[in-house]
Design a protein around this motif. Structure first.
Motif, PDB file in Angstrom:
ATOM      1  N   MET A  15      15.004  10.134  27.428  1.00 14.55           N
ATOM      2  CA  MET A  15      14.884  11.513  27.924  1.00 14.55           C
ATOM      3  C   MET A  15      13.409  11.879  28.049  1.00 14.55           C
ATOM      4  N   MET A  16      13.026  12.368  29.215  1.00 11.77           N
ATOM      5  CA  MET A  16      11.640  12.759  29.432  1.00 11.77           C
ATOM      6  C   MET A  16      11.356  14.098  28.764  1.00 11.77           C
ATOM      7  N   LEU A  17      10.280  14.137  28.001  1.00  7.29           N
ATOM      8  CA  LEU A  17       9.924  15.374  27.317  1.00  7.29           C
ATOM      9  C   LEU A  17       9.320  16.388  28.278  1.00  7.29           C
ATOM     10  N   LYS A  18       9.563  17.651  27.988  1.00  6.02           N
ATOM     11  CA  LYS A  18       8.839  18.729  28.655  1.00  6.02           C
ATOM     12  C   LYS A  18       7.570  18.973  27.840  1.00  6.02           C
ATOM     13  N   GLN A  19       6.531  19.461  28.487  1.00  7.86           N
ATOM     14  CA  GLN A  19       5.278  19.734  27.791  1.00  7.86           C
ATOM     15  C   GLN A  19       5.008  21.237  27.770  1.00  7.86           C
ATOM     16  N   LEU A  20       4.668  21.732  26.596  1.00  5.66           N
ATOM     17  CA  LEU A  20       4.199  23.108  26.473  1.00  5.66           C
ATOM     18  C   LEU A  20       2.700  23.031  26.216  1.00  5.66           C
ATOM     19  N   TYR A  21       1.914  23.368  27.231  1.00  2.00           N
ATOM     20  CA  TYR A  21       0.463  23.328  27.105  1.00  2.00           C
ATOM     21  C   TYR A  21      -0.035  24.629  26.488  1.00  2.00           C
ATOM     22  N   TYR A  22      -0.844  24.473  25.443  1.00  2.00           N
ATOM     23  CA  TYR A  22      -1.486  25.632  24.816  1.00  2.00           C
ATOM     24  C   TYR A  22      -2.975  25.538  25.105  1.00  2.00           C
ATOM     25  N   ILE A  23      -3.449  26.393  26.000  1.00  2.00           N
ATOM     26  CA  ILE A  23      -4.854  26.372  26.392  1.00  2.00           C
ATOM     27  C   ILE A  23      -5.590  27.435  25.593  1.00  2.00           C
ATOM     28  N   HIS A  24      -6.634  27.044  24.893  1.00  2.00           N
ATOM     29  CA  HIS A  24      -7.250  27.919  23.896  1.00  2.00           C
ATOM     30  C   HIS A  24      -8.694  27.512  23.660  1.00  2.00           C
ATOM     31  N   ASP A  25      -9.342  28.244  22.798  1.00  2.00           N
ATOM     32  CA  ASP A  25     -10.649  27.861  22.265  1.00  2.00           C
ATOM     33  C   ASP A  25     -10.617  28.198  20.780  1.00  2.00           C
ATOM     34  N   PRO A  26     -11.107  27.303  19.911  1.00  2.00           N
ATOM     35  CA  PRO A  26     -11.020  27.563  18.474  1.00  2.00           C
ATOM     36  C   PRO A  26     -11.850  28.753  18.010  1.00  2.00           C
ATOM     37  N   MET A  27     -12.818  29.178  18.858  1.00  2.00           N
ATOM     38  CA  MET A  27     -13.647  30.332  18.505  1.00  2.00           C
ATOM     39  C   MET A  27     -13.301  31.559  19.353  1.00  2.00           C
ATOM     40  N   CYS A  28     -12.121  31.541  19.943  1.00  2.00           N
ATOM     41  CA  CYS A  28     -11.612  32.693  20.698  1.00  2.00           C
ATOM     42  C   CYS A  28     -10.879  33.623  19.739  1.00  2.00           C
ATOM     43  N   SER A  29     -11.332  34.863  19.628  1.00  2.33           N
ATOM     44  CA  SER A  29     -10.738  35.789  18.657  1.00  2.33           C
ATOM     45  C   SER A  29      -9.287  36.127  18.996  1.00  2.33           C
ATOM     46  N   TRP A  30      -8.956  36.181  20.283  1.00  5.64           N
ATOM     47  CA  TRP A  30      -7.556  36.447  20.661  1.00  5.64           C
ATOM     48  C   TRP A  30      -6.666  35.256  20.324  1.00  5.64           C
ATOM     49  N   CYS A  31      -7.206  34.041  20.400  1.00  4.74           N
ATOM     50  CA  CYS A  31      -6.448  32.859  19.984  1.00  4.74           C
ATOM     51  C   CYS A  31      -6.184  32.898  18.484  1.00  4.74           C
ATOM     52  N   TYR A  32      -7.178  33.326  17.716  1.00  9.72           N
ATOM     53  CA  TYR A  32      -6.990  33.499  16.277  1.00  9.72           C
ATOM     54  C   TYR A  32      -5.915  34.542  15.997  1.00  9.72           C
ATOM     55  N   ALA A  33      -5.939  35.627  16.748  1.00 10.93           N
ATOM     56  CA  ALA A  33      -4.950  36.684  16.572  1.00 10.93           C
ATOM     57  C   ALA A  33      -3.536  36.210  16.922  1.00 10.93           C
ATOM     58  N   PHE A  34      -3.460  35.186  17.773  1.00 13.92           N
ATOM     59  CA  PHE A  34      -2.178  34.658  18.238  1.00 13.92           C
ATOM     60  C   PHE A  34      -1.607  33.601  17.303  1.00 13.92           C
ATOM     61  N   LYS A  35      -2.407  33.110  16.367  1.00 13.49           N
ATOM     62  CA  LYS A  35      -2.029  31.920  15.596  1.00 13.49           C
ATOM     63  C   LYS A  35      -0.694  32.062  14.867  1.00 13.49           C
ATOM     64  N   LYS A  36      -0.490  33.126  14.144  1.00  8.99           N
ATOM     65  CA  LYS A  36       0.741  33.270  13.360  1.00  8.99           C
ATOM     66  C   LYS A  36       1.970  33.252  14.258  1.00  8.99           C
ATOM     67  N   THR A  37       1.917  33.991  15.344  1.00  6.68           N
ATOM     68  CA  THR A  37       3.057  34.047  16.263  1.00  6.68           C
ATOM     69  C   THR A  37       3.256  32.712  16.969  1.00  6.68           C
ATOM     70  N   ASN A  81      10.053  26.643  16.171  1.00  2.53           N
ATOM     71  CA  ASN A  81      11.422  26.862  16.638  1.00  2.53           C
ATOM     72  C   ASN A  81      11.703  26.248  18.009  1.00  2.53           C
ATOM     73  N   LEU A  82      10.755  25.501  18.539  1.00  2.00           N
ATOM     74  CA  LEU A  82      10.947  24.897  19.852  1.00  2.00           C
ATOM     75  C   LEU A  82      12.022  23.806  19.814  1.00  2.00           C
ATOM     76  N   PRO A  83      12.751  23.632  20.907  1.00  2.00           N
ATOM     77  CA  PRO A  83      13.699  22.507  21.005  1.00  2.00           C
ATOM     78  C   PRO A  83      12.964  21.176  20.863  1.00  2.00           C
ATOM     79  N   ASN A  84      13.684  20.155  20.425  1.00  3.46           N
ATOM     80  CA  ASN A  84      13.067  18.856  20.156  1.00  3.46           C
ATOM     81  C   ASN A  84      12.559  18.145  21.399  1.00  3.46           C
TER      82      ASN A  84
END
Length: 208
Positions: free
Chosen positions: A1-23, A30-33
């Motif tokens: 089975m071919m996997l689907k890819q969920l790309y997470y585009i970010h920067d480790p020093m992006c404050s909004w990315c930090y704010a998004f981390k917990k969510t 909870n993503l499907p396998n």
């Protein structure tokens, strides 16, 4: 089975990315396998040794304040007095590239964010990143040797090219991809369930 890819585009020093981390962490737990999460370094700011202008420092502090007000995520403002802020994130991105090689990319992201936003340490500095590499049990000598080499920079440029090919210009961004189809996922900083529902619905689409 071919996997689907969920790309997470970010920067480790992006404050909004930090704010998004917990969510985001809730979402990926909870993503499907059949969905593979792929981190892509977006790159906010190129290498520089210049101190960030005061006006820019104040602008970033105001973003921190906005995030605190809207999302309740806390920041340590001691960073602005204890460190010499530089508008430079590529070195931190290169640290992620090295951590990726040994499957510790997510750990390095968390370490950089904690250092920057909670411990008033500067991830624009090589010394800080070497400390963090040791903290997550990377080979310190190898990491130090490879951190700022042309080979590592080339690998980071591959991430930048992928980001451009995905037509991403803001961080954080999520894109679900399968074969030739790519679907932007609406970012919700407060509710992972809404994003999971969107991803699930797309996965059930006939295109998949």
């Amino acid at each position: 089975m071919m996997l689907k890819q969920l790309y997470y585009i970010h920067d480790p020093m992006c404050s909004w990315c930090y704010a998004f981390k917990k969510t985001f962490d809730e979402l990926i737990s909870n993503l499907p396998n059949d969905i593979e999460v792929i981190y892509v370094c977006g790159g906010l700011a190129q290498h520089t040794t210049e101190i960030m202008p005061k006006a820019q420092q104040e602008k970033i502090k105001s973003i921190w304040e906005q995030i605190e007000k809207e999302l309740g995520v806390k920041f340590n403002y001691d960073f602005w007095t204890k460190c010499q802020p530089k508008r430079a994130t590529y070195l931190a991105c290169q640290a992620l590239i090295l951590a990726r090689k040994v499957n510790k990319e997510a750990e390095m992201i968390a370490a950089i964010q904690q250092a920057y936003y909670q411990k008033a340490m500067n991830p624009s500095e090589e010394e800080t990143l070497i400390k963090l590499a040791s903290q997550i049990d990377l080979d310190k000598e190898k990491f130090t040797k490879e951190l700022n080499t042309q080979a590592t920079q080339k690998l980071l440029e591959e991430d930048f090219n992928l980001r451009r090919n995905l037509n991403v210009k803001a961080f954080p961004t999520l894109i679900l991809k399968y074969k030739k189809e790519a679907y932007p996922i609406n970012i919700d900083f407060k509710n992972s369930g809404k994003m999971l529902e969107q991803i699930t619905n797309l996965s059930e689409n006939t295109y998949f």
